[in-house]
Scaffold this motif. Structure first.
Motif, short mmCIF file in Angstrom:
data_model
loop_
_atom_site.label_atom_id
_atom_site.label_comp_id
_atom_site.label_asym_id
_atom_site.label_seq_id
_atom_site.Cartn_x
_atom_site.Cartn_y
_atom_site.Cartn_z
N ARG A 179 -29.29 37.65 16.13
CA ARG A 179 -28.91 36.44 16.86
C ARG A 179 -27.41 36.41 17.15
NH1 ARG A 179 -32.48 33.87 13.00
NH2 ARG A 179 -34.38 33.09 14.00
N ARG A 180 -26.61 36.60 16.11
CA ARG A 180 -25.16 36.55 16.29
C ARG A 180 -24.66 37.71 17.15
NH1 ARG A 180 -23.33 35.96 10.19
NH2 ARG A 180 -25.44 36.78 9.87
N ALA A 181 -25.25 38.88 16.97
CA ALA A 181 -24.84 40.03 17.78
C ALA A 181 -25.16 39.79 19.25
CB ALA A 181 -25.54 41.29 17.29
N SER A 182 -26.34 39.27 19.55
CA SER A 182 -26.72 39.00 20.94
C SER A 182 -25.81 37.95 21.56
CB SER A 182 -28.18 38.53 21.00
OG SER A 182 -29.05 39.55 20.57
N LEU A 183 -25.43 36.95 20.77
CA LEU A 183 -24.54 35.91 21.29
C LEU A 183 -23.16 36.49 21.60
CD1 LEU A 183 -24.07 32.98 22.01
CD2 LEU A 183 -23.50 32.53 19.61
N GLN A 184 -22.62 37.29 20.69
CA GLN A 184 -21.32 37.92 20.95
C GLN A 184 -21.38 38.83 22.17
OE1 GLN A 184 -19.99 39.91 17.38
NE2 GLN A 184 -20.33 38.12 16.09
N GLN A 185 -22.44 39.61 22.28
CA GLN A 185 -22.56 40.52 23.41
C GLN A 185 -22.73 39.75 24.72
OE1 GLN A 185 -25.84 42.82 21.87
NE2 GLN A 185 -24.52 44.51 21.27
N ALA A 186 -23.45 38.64 24.68
CA ALA A 186 -23.62 37.84 25.89
C ALA A 186 -22.32 37.18 26.32
CB ALA A 186 -24.70 36.79 25.67
N GLU A 187 -21.54 36.72 25.35
CA GLU A 187 -20.22 36.14 25.69
C GLU A 187 -19.33 37.20 26.32
OE1 GLU A 187 -19.05 34.69 21.91
OE2 GLU A 187 -20.01 32.71 22.16
N LEU A 188 -19.36 38.40 25.77
CA LEU A 188 -18.59 39.50 26.37
C LEU A 188 -19.17 39.87 27.73
CD1 LEU A 188 -18.16 41.73 23.19
CD2 LEU A 188 -16.37 40.41 24.34
N GLY A 189 -20.51 39.81 27.86
CA GLY A 189 -21.14 40.13 29.14
C GLY A 189 -20.72 39.18 30.24
N LYS A 190 -20.48 37.93 29.89
CA LYS A 190 -19.99 36.97 30.89
C LYS A 190 -18.61 37.36 31.39
CE LYS A 190 -18.97 32.04 31.48
NZ LYS A 190 -18.96 30.71 30.82
N LEU A 191 -17.75 37.79 30.48
CA LEU A 191 -16.42 38.25 30.89
C LEU A 191 -16.51 39.54 31.69
CD1 LEU A 191 -14.48 37.63 27.55
CD2 LEU A 191 -14.55 36.16 29.57
N ILE A 192 -17.43 40.42 31.32
CA ILE A 192 -17.61 41.68 32.05
C ILE A 192 -18.05 41.40 33.48
CG2 ILE A 192 -19.10 43.73 32.20
CD1 ILE A 192 -19.03 43.84 29.15
N ALA A 193 -18.97 40.46 33.66
CA ALA A 193 -19.42 40.11 35.01
C ALA A 193 -18.27 39.59 35.86
CB ALA A 193 -20.53 39.07 34.93
N GLY A 194 -17.36 38.84 35.23
CA GLY A 194 -16.19 38.38 35.97
C GLY A 194 -15.30 39.53 36.41
N HIS A 195 -15.12 40.53 35.55
CA HIS A 195 -14.30 41.68 35.93
C HIS A 195 -15.00 42.55 36.98
CE1 HIS A 195 -11.38 40.56 33.05
NE2 HIS A 195 -12.08 40.88 31.98
N GLU A 196 -16.33 42.64 36.91
CA GLU A 196 -17.06 43.37 37.94
C GLU A 196 -16.91 42.67 39.29
OE1 GLU A 196 -20.99 43.47 36.39
OE2 GLU A 196 -20.68 45.33 35.24
N PHE A 197 -16.91 41.35 39.27
CA PHE A 197 -16.68 40.59 40.51
C PHE A 197 -15.27 40.85 41.03
CE2 PHE A 197 -15.02 36.81 42.62
CZ PHE A 197 -15.96 36.62 43.61
N ASP A 198 -14.30 40.86 40.14
CA ASP A 198 -12.92 41.12 40.56
C ASP A 198 -12.78 42.51 41.16
OD1 ASP A 198 -12.21 38.64 39.64
OD2 ASP A 198 -11.48 39.36 37.70
N GLN A 199 -13.51 43.48 40.63
CA GLN A 199 -13.45 44.84 41.16
C GLN A 199 -14.01 44.89 42.58
OE1 GLN A 199 -15.14 47.71 38.51
NE2 GLN A 199 -14.85 49.44 39.93
#
Length: 464
Positions: A138-158
């Motif tokens: 549960r905690r690992a998935s939440l941390q990864q999802a929070e990071l995934g949200k930031l990753i999606a923002g950087h993919e958009f910026d790219q």
């Protein structure tokens, strides 16, 4: 009569003002608002939001209900059981509370199912002591999802950087194509305007007949150049329309009236050497930020799988109390302590996943190294392109001025009968080519600026 009355109004009507030239900023605004590729990247951010919400759902409160009725047999009874569970991120502990009620007749070995008239209430907590204490799924998935949200923002910026770069390239290609068409039209107009004068001089015996024929050849050649230039302009406008979109997001074709007179008189200011530009690029480029966050995601997965190799030792505490009247003797207040142990003997699942996560982490580190090397090379290349474009522009301007003077001098000599139309035509073509070379150098310079902006991920001022 009506026409006569309208004539004064028509004569006094002012001509429609010329449309304002299309600026690069308008193209970029339209592209950032409605370009499909950018809108698709925007949806990736929405996907990441949904994945984050899904991961947060791992800590949702869970309501369980279990009911059983014995309707045939020696012992007839009814059992109702309701439980609420609340997982938490505090050491992976899960709190629970419930109520159950058992009525009817029970055999001795199921006597614990019997409760007071109002049932039995219970509350407790389950705490992992080894596996799942520091981290769990549960905690690992939440941390990864929070990071995934930031990753999606950087993919958009790219994608955003690439759209800006491509839109800028298509805009400057369109401006250059407009100058090519304008130059070709001017050369054709010069040849057509002097045709009558040449024919008069031929009739007067001032120049031979083949001079008139040579001018006719020049007219045909320049018409062919104009057709090719117009085709290139149309092609450039079509490519630009993919980025210049209307309010409904549909491509709109820029007309020739929207062409600017030329390139901006000043270029964006860039005062950066390689070291500062490379440092800026490495700190700003979304690819590197994305790889860094992906590495953190993989580190989280590796920590989880290493944790899953450990034995599961869970300690639980539960208190229960019967409520209401009971004719039989019941243990009214109860306290239970529990210790559950789960030991994976072969550990192949967690071991294999840990091995995969470690390999992915090493892969991401090598990808980051390769990306940094590529960014350094891009910075060197774009600075080289800027320097070369500036030199080309300076030299082409000098060449254009010299070609213009030679053309004027050759035309004067032809009027005096000291040269032939062949040399005049060559001088005019040379002047036109020099003009186009200067325009091409300017286009290369401003396209290099667009490349620099994408390379260092920083906006520039085009002075429009």
């Amino acid at each position: 009569m009506l026409i006569l009355l309208l004539l004064p109004l028509l004569a006094s009507a002012e001509p429609a003002p010329a449309p304002r030239p299309l600026a690069l900023a308008e193209v970029l605004d339209a592209a950032l608002r409605a370009f499909p590729g950018l809108l698709a990247a925007e949806q990736r951010k929405q996907v990441a939001e949904g994945e984050l919400q899904t991961a947060e759902g791992g800590f949702d409160t869970l309501l369980k209900s279990q009911n059983r009725w014995s309707v045939a047999g020696i012992y007839e009874n009814r059992n109702y059981d309701v439980v609420i569970e609340q997982p938490t991120s505090l050491w992976g502990a899960t709190f629970f509370g419930g109520w159950r009620r058992g009525t009817g007749q029970y055999p001795l070995y199921e006597g614990k199912s019997q409760t007071a008239d109002d049932g039995e209430a219970r509350i407790g907590v389950n705490i992992p002591l080894w596996r799942n204490r520091e981290i769990d799924r549960r905690r690992a998935s939440l941390q990864q999802a929070e990071l995934g949200k930031l990753i999606a923002g950087h993919e958009f910026d790219q994608v955003l950087l690439e759209v800006r770069r491509q839109a800028s390239h298509r805009y400057w290609d369109w401006v250059l194509a407009g100058l090519r068409a304008r130059t070709a039209a001017q050369l054709l107009q010069i040849a057509e305007q002097r045709n009558d004068g040449i024919l008069q001089r031929v009739v007067a015996g001032d120049i031979p007949d083949f001079e008139a024929l040579d001018n006719q050849r020049a007219i045909i050649e320049r018409r062919e150049r104009l057709v090719a230039a117009k085709r290139l302009l149309e092609q450039s406008a079509i490519q630009l329309s993919l980025y210049w979109r209307d309010a409904d997001g549909q491509p709109q074709l820029p007309t020739d009236e929207l062409l600017p007179n030329g390139f901006p008189e000043r270029e964006p200011k860039i005062e950066a050497d390689f070291e500062s530009a490379a440092h800026l690029a490495r700190s700003q480029r979304p690819e590197l930020k994305r790889l860094e966050l992906q590495g953190q995601q993989t580190e989280t997965e590796l920590a989880l799988q290493n944790n899953q190799r450990n034995p599961a030792v869970d300690f639980s505490v539960m208190g229960a109390s019967d409520i209401g009247y009971a004719k039989d003797k019941l243990n009214r207040d109860e306290l239970y302590l529990g210790l559950n142990v789960d030991i994976p003997l072969q550990q192949r699942v967690a071991g294999g996943r840990a091995q995969a996560a470690a390999a992915n982490l090493r892969r991401l580190r090598w990808e980051r190294t390769g990306t940094e090397d590529r960014i350094n090379a891009e910075v060197k290349d774009v600075l080289s392109a800027l320097n070369a474009a500036r030199q080309r522009l300076t030299l082409s301007e000098q060449q254009r001025q010299a070609a213009r003077k030679l053309e004027e001098g050759e035309r004067t000599r032809f009027e005096w009968g000291e040269t032939t139309l062949l040399f005049v035509n060559l001088r005019e073509i040379a002047n036109g080519d020099a003009t186009l070379q200067a325009a091409d150098a300017a286009a290369s310079l401003f396209k290099a600026h667009a490349d620099f902006q994408a390379t260092v991920a920083a906006p520039l001022d085009y002075g429009q």
